[in-house]
Design a protein around this motif. Sequence first.
Motif, PDB file in Angstrom:
ATOM      1  N   ALA A  27     -19.771  15.358  18.660  1.00  0.00           N
ATOM      2  CA  ALA A  27     -19.003  14.516  17.743  1.00  0.00           C
ATOM      3  C   ALA A  27     -17.534  14.501  18.134  1.00  0.00           C
ATOM      4  CB  ALA A  27     -19.150  15.003  16.310  1.00  0.00           C
ATOM      5  N   GLY A  28     -16.967  15.673  18.430  1.00  0.00           N
ATOM      6  CA  GLY A  28     -15.564  15.733  18.806  1.00  0.00           C
ATOM      7  C   GLY A  28     -15.028  17.148  18.760  1.00  0.00           C
ATOM      8  N   GLU A  29     -13.767  17.272  19.156  1.00  0.00           N
ATOM      9  CA  GLU A  29     -13.083  18.560  19.154  1.00  0.00           C
ATOM     10  C   GLU A  29     -12.005  18.545  18.081  1.00  0.00           C
ATOM     11  OE1 GLU A  29     -10.206  21.082  22.117  1.00  0.00           O
ATOM     12  OE2 GLU A  29     -11.783  19.843  22.993  1.00  0.00           O
ATOM     13  N   VAL A  30     -11.916  19.607  17.312  1.00  0.00           N
ATOM     14  CA  VAL A  30     -10.946  19.695  16.224  1.00  0.00           C
ATOM     15  C   VAL A  30      -9.534  19.747  16.812  1.00  0.00           C
ATOM     16  CG1 VAL A  30     -10.176  21.035  14.227  1.00  0.00           C
ATOM     17  CG2 VAL A  30     -12.608  20.895  14.768  1.00  0.00           C
ATOM     18  N   THR A  31      -8.677  18.807  16.388  1.00  0.00           N
ATOM     19  CA  THR A  31      -7.292  18.787  16.848  1.00  0.00           C
ATOM     20  C   THR A  31      -6.319  19.195  15.754  1.00  0.00           C
ATOM     21  OG1 THR A  31      -7.072  16.446  16.315  1.00  0.00           O
ATOM     22  CG2 THR A  31      -7.718  17.005  18.563  1.00  0.00           C
ATOM     23  N   ALA A  32      -6.737  19.093  14.473  1.00  0.00           N
ATOM     24  CA  ALA A  32      -5.857  19.476  13.370  1.00  0.00           C
ATOM     25  C   ALA A  32      -6.685  19.838  12.151  1.00  0.00           C
ATOM     26  CB  ALA A  32      -4.909  18.336  13.022  1.00  0.00           C
ATOM     27  N   VAL A  33      -6.142  20.737  11.351  1.00  0.00           N
ATOM     28  CA  VAL A  33      -6.742  21.122  10.082  1.00  0.00           C
ATOM     29  C   VAL A  33      -5.756  20.712   8.997  1.00  0.00           C
ATOM     30  CG1 VAL A  33      -7.590  23.023   8.675  1.00  0.00           C
ATOM     31  CG2 VAL A  33      -7.918  23.073  11.152  1.00  0.00           C
ATOM     32  N   LEU A  34      -6.200  19.875   8.062  1.00  0.00           N
ATOM     33  CA  LEU A  34      -5.343  19.369   6.993  1.00  0.00           C
ATOM     34  C   LEU A  34      -5.798  19.958   5.670  1.00  0.00           C
ATOM     35  CD1 LEU A  34      -5.318  15.633   8.079  1.00  0.00           C
ATOM     36  CD2 LEU A  34      -3.639  17.382   8.631  1.00  0.00           C
ATOM     37  N   GLY A  35      -5.045  20.893   5.152  1.00  0.00           N
ATOM     38  CA  GLY A  35      -5.407  21.537   3.896  1.00  0.00           C
ATOM     39  C   GLY A  35      -6.635  22.404   4.056  1.00  0.00           C
ATOM     40  N   ARG A  36      -7.440  22.457   3.005  1.00  0.00           N
ATOM     41  CA  ARG A  36      -8.637  23.303   3.021  1.00  0.00           C
ATOM     42  C   ARG A  36      -9.902  22.541   3.381  1.00  0.00           C
ATOM     43  NH1 ARG A  36      -8.147  27.135  -2.286  1.00  0.00           N
ATOM     44  NH2 ARG A  36      -6.090  27.946  -1.814  1.00  0.00           N
ATOM     45  N   ARG A  37      -9.895  21.198   3.230  1.00  0.00           N
ATOM     46  CA  ARG A  37     -11.148  20.466   3.351  1.00  0.00           C
ATOM     47  C   ARG A  37     -11.167  19.359   4.387  1.00  0.00           C
ATOM     48  NH1 ARG A  37     -14.270  19.245  -1.681  1.00  0.00           N
ATOM     49  NH2 ARG A  37     -15.779  18.913  -0.047  1.00  0.00           N
ATOM     50  N   LEU A  38     -10.086  19.094   5.097  1.00  0.00           N
ATOM     51  CA  LEU A  38     -10.078  18.006   6.067  1.00  0.00           C
ATOM     52  C   LEU A  38      -9.850  18.502   7.486  1.00  0.00           C
ATOM     53  CD1 LEU A  38      -8.045  15.197   4.270  1.00  0.00           C
ATOM     54  CD2 LEU A  38     -10.494  15.316   4.604  1.00  0.00           C
ATOM     55  N   LEU A  39     -10.632  17.969   8.397  1.00  0.00           N
ATOM     56  CA  LEU A  39     -10.476  18.248   9.820  1.00  0.00           C
ATOM     57  C   LEU A  39     -10.276  16.931  10.546  1.00  0.00           C
ATOM     58  CD1 LEU A  39     -13.471  20.680  10.422  1.00  0.00           C
ATOM     59  CD2 LEU A  39     -11.087  21.307  10.090  1.00  0.00           C
ATOM     60  N   VAL A  40      -9.422  16.927  11.565  1.00  0.00           N
ATOM     61  CA  VAL A  40      -9.243  15.767  12.422  1.00  0.00           C
ATOM     62  C   VAL A  40      -9.860  16.098  13.768  1.00  0.00           C
ATOM     63  CG1 VAL A  40      -7.572  14.253  13.536  1.00  0.00           C
ATOM     64  CG2 VAL A  40      -7.134  15.075  11.226  1.00  0.00           C
ATOM     65  N   LEU A  41     -10.772  15.235  14.222  1.00  0.00           N
ATOM     66  CA  LEU A  41     -11.465  15.433  15.490  1.00  0.00           C
ATOM     67  C   LEU A  41     -11.061  14.344  16.461  1.00  0.00           C
ATOM     68  CD1 LEU A  41     -15.131  15.918  14.227  1.00  0.00           C
ATOM     69  CD2 LEU A  41     -13.480  17.678  14.677  1.00  0.00           C
ATOM     70  N   ARG A  42     -10.947  14.703  17.726  1.00  0.00           N
ATOM     71  CA  ARG A  42     -10.760  13.706  18.773  1.00  0.00           C
ATOM     72  C   ARG A  42     -12.116  13.501  19.420  1.00  0.00           C
ATOM     73  NH1 ARG A  42      -5.633  12.741  22.388  1.00  0.00           N
ATOM     74  NH2 ARG A  42      -6.212  10.619  22.892  1.00  0.00           N
ATOM     75  N   SER A  43     -12.606  12.263  19.377  1.00  0.00           N
ATOM     76  CA  SER A  43     -13.940  11.960  19.847  1.00  0.00           C
ATOM     77  C   SER A  43     -13.899  11.182  21.150  1.00  0.00           C
ATOM     78  CB  SER A  43     -14.678  11.151  18.775  1.00  0.00           C
ATOM     79  OG  SER A  43     -16.012  10.935  19.142  1.00  0.00           O
ATOM     80  N   ASP A  44     -15.073  10.957  21.709  1.00  0.00           N
ATOM     81  CA  ASP A  44     -15.224  10.163  22.920  1.00  0.00           C
ATOM     82  C   ASP A  44     -15.840   8.831  22.519  1.00  0.00           C
ATOM     83  OD1 ASP A  44     -15.292   9.459  25.590  1.00  0.00           O
ATOM     84  OD2 ASP A  44     -17.280  10.319  25.886  1.00  0.00           O
ATOM     85  N   ALA A  45     -15.296   7.725  23.046  1.00  0.00           N
ATOM     86  CA  ALA A  45     -15.769   6.398  22.657  1.00  0.00           C
ATOM     87  C   ALA A  45     -17.228   6.178  23.051  1.00  0.00           C
ATOM     88  CB  ALA A  45     -14.893   5.323  23.282  1.00  0.00           C
ATOM     89  N   GLY A  46     -17.677   6.790  24.120  1.00  0.00           N
ATOM     90  CA  GLY A  46     -19.056   6.622  24.558  1.00  0.00           C
ATOM     91  C   GLY A  46     -20.069   7.335  23.685  1.00  0.00           C
ATOM     92  N   GLN A  47     -19.626   8.329  22.927  1.00  0.00           N
ATOM     93  CA  GLN A  47     -20.538   9.110  22.085  1.00  0.00           C
ATOM     94  C   GLN A  47     -20.091   9.072  20.629  1.00  0.00           C
ATOM     95  OE1 GLN A  47     -20.793  13.065  23.596  1.00  0.00           O
ATOM     96  NE2 GLN A  47     -21.651  12.421  25.545  1.00  0.00           N
ATOM     97  N   LEU A  48     -19.604   7.942  20.178  1.00  0.00           N
ATOM     98  CA  LEU A  48     -19.064   7.822  18.832  1.00  0.00           C
ATOM     99  C   LEU A  48     -20.166   7.939  17.777  1.00  0.00           C
ATOM    100  CD1 LEU A  48     -16.301   7.335  17.570  1.00  0.00           C
ATOM    101  CD2 LEU A  48     -16.875   4.933  17.472  1.00  0.00           C
ATOM    102  N   PRO A  49     -20.078   8.906  16.867  1.00  0.00           N
ATOM    103  CA  PRO A  49     -21.113   9.062  15.834  1.00  0.00           C
ATOM    104  C   PRO A  49     -20.897   8.069  14.699  1.00  0.00           C
ATOM    105  CG  PRO A  49     -19.479  10.778  15.620  1.00  0.00           C
ATOM    106  CD  PRO A  49     -19.108   9.990  16.842  1.00  0.00           C
ATOM    107  N   PRO A  50     -21.941   7.773  13.936  1.00  0.00           N
ATOM    108  CA  PRO A  50     -21.788   6.855  12.805  1.00  0.00           C
ATOM    109  C   PRO A  50     -21.039   7.510  11.648  1.00  0.00           C
ATOM    110  CG  PRO A  50     -24.036   7.642  12.953  1.00  0.00           C
ATOM    111  CD  PRO A  50     -23.329   8.158  14.153  1.00  0.00           C
ATOM    112  N   LEU A  51     -20.401   6.678  10.828  1.00  0.00           N
ATOM    113  CA  LEU A  51     -19.717   7.186   9.641  1.00  0.00           C
ATOM    114  C   LEU A  51     -20.705   7.818   8.669  1.00  0.00           C
ATOM    115  CD1 LEU A  51     -17.122   4.422   8.730  1.00  0.00           C
ATOM    116  CD2 LEU A  51     -16.659   6.738   9.489  1.00  0.00           C
ATOM    117  N   TYR A  52     -20.249   8.771   7.890  1.00  0.00           N
ATOM    118  CA  TYR A  52     -20.993   9.471   6.845  1.00  0.00           C
ATOM    119  C   TYR A  52     -22.164  10.290   7.391  1.00  0.00           C
ATOM    120  CZ  TYR A  52     -18.195   6.192   4.255  1.00  0.00           C
ATOM    121  OH  TYR A  52     -17.144   5.458   3.787  1.00  0.00           O
ATOM    122  N   SER A  53     -22.152  10.594   8.684  1.00  0.00           N
ATOM    123  CA  SER A  53     -23.184  11.484   9.209  1.00  0.00           C
ATOM    124  C   SER A  53     -22.674  12.924   9.164  1.00  0.00           C
ATOM    125  CB  SER A  53     -23.577  11.089  10.636  1.00  0.00           C
ATOM    126  OG  SER A  53     -22.458  11.107  11.479  1.00  0.00           O
TER     127      SER A  53
END
Length: 113
Positions: free
Chosen positions: A4-30
């Motif tokens: 899915a991606g690699e974690v690049t930032a942690v926002l608060g207690r419940r949000l993570l920001v991932l950097r993904s690859d366009a060729g392996q983009l996962p669907p939303l809400y998965s």
Amino acid sequence: MKFAGEVTAVLGRRLLVLRSDAGQLPPLYSEVADAESRTVGKIVDLYGSVARPYLTVLCNDGVLAGVGDSLYVVPGSKPDLPKKRRQVSGYRGEGDSRYPKTGGSIWKKKSRN
């Protein structure tokens, strides 16, 4: 498991920001999991450039993930779509009518007296 991606930032207690690859983009809400197959949360947003998109993951309670961790899409997880929003009051008509209750067009020509 699909990357899915690699974690690049942690926002608060419940949000993570991932950097993904366009060729392996996962669907939303998965659902996404870590390398030990522990469920981390769900993908709730997709943004950024087409070549290197970013994902926002809403974490479950008590999940610990740090910058640099790799996350993977849980195989067989069907994305749960969000509920439809209710119609906003102040609009007339049924269904998805979006015309305000003005009694007519807002582009009427003004009469010259």
